[in-house]
Design a protein around this motif. Structure first.
Motif, PDB file in Angstrom:
ATOM      1  N   ALA A  42     116.871  83.740 -90.283  1.00  0.00           N
ATOM      2  CA  ALA A  42     117.410  85.054 -89.929  1.00  0.00           C
ATOM      3  C   ALA A  42     118.885  85.148 -90.321  1.00  0.00           C
ATOM      4  CB  ALA A  42     117.251  85.300 -88.432  1.00  0.00           C
ATOM      5  N   LYS A  43     119.589  84.019 -90.274  1.00  0.00           N
ATOM      6  CA  LYS A  43     121.006  83.996 -90.619  1.00  0.00           C
ATOM      7  C   LYS A  43     121.263  83.770 -92.105  1.00  0.00           C
ATOM      8  CE  LYS A  43     122.919  82.583 -86.221  1.00  0.00           C
ATOM      9  NZ  LYS A  43     123.924  81.738 -85.591  1.00  0.00           N
ATOM     10  N   ALA A  44     120.204  83.567 -92.884  1.00  0.00           N
ATOM     11  CA  ALA A  44     120.361  83.334 -94.323  1.00  0.00           C
ATOM     12  C   ALA A  44     120.957  84.557 -95.000  1.00  0.00           C
ATOM     13  CB  ALA A  44     119.008  83.000 -94.952  1.00  0.00           C
ATOM     14  N   THR A  45     121.665  84.325 -96.080  1.00  0.00           N
ATOM     15  CA  THR A  45     122.264  85.412 -96.830  1.00  0.00           C
ATOM     16  C   THR A  45     121.196  86.216 -97.568  1.00  0.00           C
ATOM     17  OG1 THR A  45     124.130  83.915 -97.189  1.00  0.00           O
ATOM     18  CG2 THR A  45     124.137  85.965 -98.438  1.00  0.00           C
ATOM     19  N   HIS A  46     120.213  85.527 -98.142  1.00  0.00           N
ATOM     20  CA  HIS A  46     119.154  86.179 -98.915  1.00  0.00           C
ATOM     21  C   HIS A  46     117.806  85.508 -98.651  1.00  0.00           C
ATOM     22  CE1 HIS A  46     122.376  87.976-101.296  1.00  0.00           C
ATOM     23  NE2 HIS A  46     122.842  86.773-101.523  1.00  0.00           N
ATOM     24  N   MET A  75     107.201  83.807-112.427  1.00  0.00           N
ATOM     25  CA  MET A  75     106.622  82.470-112.259  1.00  0.00           C
ATOM     26  C   MET A  75     105.247  82.535-111.611  1.00  0.00           C
ATOM     27  SD  MET A  75     109.922  80.148-111.380  1.00  0.00           S
ATOM     28  CE  MET A  75     109.023  78.602-111.597  1.00  0.00           C
ATOM     29  N   LEU A  76     105.065  83.443-110.661  1.00  0.00           N
ATOM     30  CA  LEU A  76     103.749  83.609-110.036  1.00  0.00           C
ATOM     31  C   LEU A  76     102.736  84.147-111.042  1.00  0.00           C
ATOM     32  CD1 LEU A  76     104.718  85.102-106.552  1.00  0.00           C
ATOM     33  CD2 LEU A  76     104.114  82.747-107.115  1.00  0.00           C
ATOM     34  N   GLU A  77     103.185  85.052-111.913  1.00  0.00           N
ATOM     35  CA  GLU A  77     102.295  85.587-112.951  1.00  0.00           C
ATOM     36  C   GLU A  77     101.856  84.483-113.905  1.00  0.00           C
ATOM     37  OE1 GLU A  77     103.910  90.199-113.127  1.00  0.00           O
ATOM     38  OE2 GLU A  77     104.822  88.709-114.458  1.00  0.00           O
ATOM     39  N   ARG A  78     102.789  83.636-114.326  1.00  0.00           N
ATOM     40  CA  ARG A  78     102.439  82.520-115.224  1.00  0.00           C
ATOM     41  C   ARG A  78     101.463  81.556-114.566  1.00  0.00           C
ATOM     42  NH1 ARG A  78     108.149  81.269-116.278  1.00  0.00           N
ATOM     43  NH2 ARG A  78     108.837  83.114-117.341  1.00  0.00           N
ATOM     44  N   ALA A  79     101.655  81.337-113.266  1.00  0.00           N
ATOM     45  CA  ALA A  79     100.777  80.415-112.526  1.00  0.00           C
ATOM     46  C   ALA A  79      99.460  81.084-112.132  1.00  0.00           C
ATOM     47  CB  ALA A  79     101.487  79.890-111.288  1.00  0.00           C
ATOM     48  N   GLU A  80      99.370  82.408-112.349  1.00  0.00           N
ATOM     49  CA  GLU A  80      98.195  83.195-111.970  1.00  0.00           C
ATOM     50  C   GLU A  80      97.862  83.019-110.491  1.00  0.00           C
ATOM     51  OE1 GLU A  80      95.039  82.298-114.709  1.00  0.00           O
ATOM     52  OE2 GLU A  80      96.186  83.052-116.421  1.00  0.00           O
ATOM     53  N   LEU A  81      98.904  83.004-109.674  1.00  0.00           N
ATOM     54  CA  LEU A  81      98.769  82.817-108.227  1.00  0.00           C
ATOM     55  C   LEU A  81      98.784  84.181-107.543  1.00  0.00           C
ATOM     56  CD1 LEU A  81      98.573  80.684-105.998  1.00  0.00           C
ATOM     57  CD2 LEU A  81     101.067  80.694-105.893  1.00  0.00           C
ATOM     58  N   LYS A  82      97.666  84.536-106.933  1.00  0.00           N
ATOM     59  CA  LYS A  82      97.552  85.830-106.263  1.00  0.00           C
ATOM     60  C   LYS A  82      97.444  85.641-104.762  1.00  0.00           C
ATOM     61  CE  LYS A  82      95.613  88.374-110.069  1.00  0.00           C
ATOM     62  NZ  LYS A  82      94.618  89.320-110.518  1.00  0.00           N
ATOM     63  N   ASP A  83      97.856  86.684-104.045  1.00  0.00           N
ATOM     64  CA  ASP A  83      97.766  86.732-102.587  1.00  0.00           C
ATOM     65  C   ASP A  83      98.479  85.569-101.909  1.00  0.00           C
ATOM     66  OD1 ASP A  83      96.271  89.143-102.608  1.00  0.00           O
ATOM     67  OD2 ASP A  83      94.473  88.004-103.115  1.00  0.00           O
ATOM     68  N   THR A  84      99.545  85.102-102.545  1.00  0.00           N
ATOM     69  CA  THR A  84     100.414  84.073-101.971  1.00  0.00           C
ATOM     70  C   THR A  84     101.849  84.542-102.151  1.00  0.00           C
ATOM     71  OG1 THR A  84      98.865  82.302-102.519  1.00  0.00           O
ATOM     72  CG2 THR A  84     101.147  81.656-102.085  1.00  0.00           C
ATOM     73  N   ILE A  85     102.564  84.667-101.042  1.00  0.00           N
ATOM     74  CA  ILE A  85     103.964  85.069-101.099  1.00  0.00           C
ATOM     75  C   ILE A  85     104.831  83.819-101.259  1.00  0.00           C
ATOM     76  CG2 ILE A  85     104.295  84.982 -98.590  1.00  0.00           C
ATOM     77  CD1 ILE A  85     106.117  87.461 -98.874  1.00  0.00           C
ATOM     78  N   VAL A  86     105.878  83.946-102.061  1.00  0.00           N
ATOM     79  CA  VAL A  86     106.857  82.871-102.220  1.00  0.00           C
ATOM     80  C   VAL A  86     108.229  83.470-101.913  1.00  0.00           C
ATOM     81  CG1 VAL A  86     107.929  81.232-103.801  1.00  0.00           C
ATOM     82  CG2 VAL A  86     105.463  81.625-103.916  1.00  0.00           C
ATOM     83  N   VAL A  87     108.934  82.837-100.985  1.00  0.00           N
ATOM     84  CA  VAL A  87     110.241  83.307-100.534  1.00  0.00           C
ATOM     85  C   VAL A  87     111.284  82.234-100.842  1.00  0.00           C
ATOM     86  CG1 VAL A  87     111.603  84.135 -98.574  1.00  0.00           C
ATOM     87  CG2 VAL A  87     109.114  84.496 -98.601  1.00  0.00           C
ATOM     88  N   VAL A  88     112.302  82.607-101.605  1.00  0.00           N
ATOM     89  CA  VAL A  88     113.423  81.701-101.864  1.00  0.00           C
ATOM     90  C   VAL A  88     114.575  82.150-100.981  1.00  0.00           C
ATOM     91  CG1 VAL A  88     115.063  80.822-103.564  1.00  0.00           C
ATOM     92  CG2 VAL A  88     112.671  81.190-104.217  1.00  0.00           C
ATOM     93  N   THR A  89     115.037  81.241-100.135  1.00  0.00           N
ATOM     94  CA  THR A  89     116.104  81.536 -99.179  1.00  0.00           C
ATOM     95  C   THR A  89     117.394  80.889 -99.656  1.00  0.00           C
ATOM     96  OG1 THR A  89     114.505  81.605 -97.380  1.00  0.00           O
ATOM     97  CG2 THR A  89     116.810  81.299 -96.774  1.00  0.00           C
ATOM     98  N   ARG A  90     118.483  81.653 -99.580  1.00  0.00           N
ATOM     99  CA  ARG A  90     119.799  81.127 -99.938  1.00  0.00           C
ATOM    100  C   ARG A  90     120.771  81.378 -98.799  1.00  0.00           C
ATOM    101  NH1 ARG A  90     123.973  83.288-104.643  1.00  0.00           N
ATOM    102  NH2 ARG A  90     125.613  81.762-104.212  1.00  0.00           N
ATOM    103  N   TRP A  91     121.485  80.322 -98.471  1.00  0.00           N
ATOM    104  CA  TRP A  91     122.615  80.427 -97.561  1.00  0.00           C
ATOM    105  C   TRP A  91     123.862  80.324 -98.449  1.00  0.00           C
ATOM    106  CZ3 TRP A  91     118.198  77.719 -96.465  1.00  0.00           C
ATOM    107  CH2 TRP A  91     117.505  78.108 -95.315  1.00  0.00           C
TER     108      TRP A  91
END
Length: 118
Positions: A42-46, A75-91
């Motif tokens: 919750a405190k992450a910048t992004h 990257m998800l398109e290249r991996a053909e990964l569907k119905d999976t969310i990927v979240v990158v968090t940055r502080w």
């Protein structure tokens, strides 16, 4: 929900990656809400994310980290990964990283994909 912390550290910024299966846009929103219930996220910048939905196509959100959602989505398109969310968090660590931030997003998504059967 799979979480991988301390994937990258650079000039004070720290990165983590999270992800898991979702159903529809409501599932994406619920996943982000669950992630943000954890105080440090919750405190992450992004919390930038992307997902390719079987019933709705690609969705993404940069959360202020311009272009990060598009990098994750490609990257998800290249991996053909569907119905999976990927979240990158940055502080944010106080120093602008310029283009290096995209390399860090790629590193985080790779770490997630390497631990996910695609």
């Amino acid at each position: 929900m799979r979480q991988i912390e301390n994937v990258v550290r650079d000039r004070g910024s720290k990165y983590a990656v999270s992800g898991g299966p979702v159903q529809g846009r409501a599932g994406c929103a619920a996943f982000i809400a669950d992630l943000r219930r954890v105080k440090k996220y919750a405190k992450a910048t992004h919390n930038s994310w992307a997902c390719i939905l079987s019933d709705g196509g690609p969705v993404k959100d940069d959360d202020g980290e311009t272009g990060a959602g598009a990098v994750i989505l490609r990257m998800l398109e290249r991996a053909e990964l569907k119905d999976t969310i990927v979240v990158v968090t940055r502080w944010y660590g106080g120093v602008h990283l310029g283009g290096d931030r995209f390399a860090h997003v790629v590193t985080c998504v790779r770490a997630f994909l390497d631990q996910t059967e695609v």
